[in-house]
Write a protein that holds these residues in place. Structure first.
Motif: not given
Length: 313
Positions: A133-140, A157-161, A167-172
């Protein structure tokens, strides 16, 4: 843009698609059960018949679970699960599904379900990414379905954004749908090398609007031999000008050409305009000798439709 223009400009292909069934479930008049609004079943007539006679209470079945948990839900394997249509699904050769809820604030507007088959050439990906939920927490990667693209699934499964990246980080970060073309050569796509090896061509990132404290993004990654769809589009609401197409790609991952007569539509006009006006997703056949279908998903911000993400078969 009229439905006739939408249809004539839609791309058509001959090969199989990664998604074999798409459904839209909406609340009935009592607001207590989900009933089938739309369905794209191809030649799976028995599964279509069973689905048309089904409904789901809060927390029941795949659509009901997505409603109750207010997040995308992936189900891989139906036997022994909460899935209600196991016998019909297995007879149809379906092996996995995902449900995406669409909320306007606290109000459920619909649940979109996708179902997949399993064969030796079934390559692509539908992924669910989540953050604390926090911006400092990446998408997994919370869950996903990759067909036979096992190595790409392992990489995912071994990548974080981080917030705003990939792509996921920009949509977020934007709260908007994002389309990446030519995945294997895109410097913006952090998994480009593995995407190229898997034959993936285009990627669509979809922020999920739901009253869930954990942000969720769904990514649809299309491969050339078994594409998610034949064509992808993102339409953006513009004050006084209806909705304008801001991005598009064909099944090869190539950008769509600009054509003035099909680059905008009015709210309430045609399939996409109805989705924009109601915030209710659509998955409908469009009658023609060539045959075509469209899935339209509203992207909401503060309870209002700001974009339509659409893809065509």
């Amino acid at each position: 843009m009229s439905d006739a223009q939408l249809l004539s400009f839609a791309a058509h292909g001959n090969g199989p698609c990664f998604v074999r069934v798409t459904e839209v479930w909406v609340l009935d008049e009592t607001g207590t059960r989900l009933v089938l609004k739309d369905g794209l079943y191809g030649d799976l007539e028995n599964f279509a018949k069973v689905s048309g006679n089904e409904s789901f209470a809060f927390g029941e079945g795949l659509p009901g679970k997505a409603w109750a948990e207010a997040r995308p839900v992936v189900l891989k394997g139906f036997q022994g699960s909460y899935f209600k249509r196991t016998e019909a699904a297995e007879a149809a050769g379906l092996t996995a599904g995902i449900a995406l809820p669409v909320f306007a604030g606290e109000d459920l507007k619909g649940v979109v379900t996708f179902f997949f088959g399993d064969d030796a050439e079934h390559v692509g990906a539908v992924e669910v990414w989540a953050s604390a939920g926090e911006r400092s927490d990446p998408l997994k990667l919370e869950d996903g379905y990759f067909g036979t693209a096992e190595h790409f699934g392992w990489i995912s499964r071994h990548t974080e954004f981080p917030h705003g990246q990939g792509l996921p980080g920009q949509a977020w970060a934007s709260g908007r749908a994002v389309l990446f073309e030519d995945l294997g050569a895109s410097h913006k796509f952090l998994r480009a090398e593995s995407a190229a090896k898997a034959g993936m061509t285009a990627g669509l990132g979809l922020p999920i609007s739901a009253p869930n404290p954990a942000p969720h993004v769904v990514t649809l990654l299309s491969a050339l031999d078994t594409p998610i769809a034949r064509r992808f589009e993102i339409w953006e609401g513009s004050a006084g000008a209806g909705f304008i197409r801001i991005a598009g790609a064909d099944e090869h991952g190539n950008p769509l050409p600009e054509q003035q007569d099909v680059s905008r539509f009015e709210t309430g006009a045609g399939v996409l305009g109805t989705v924009a006006a109601t915030a209710i997703p659509a998955a409908v056949e469009m009658t023609s000798s060539a045959g075509s279908a469209v899935v339209a998903l509203p992207i909401l911000s503060d309870g209002k439709v700001v974009q339509i993400a659409a893809w065509y078969f």
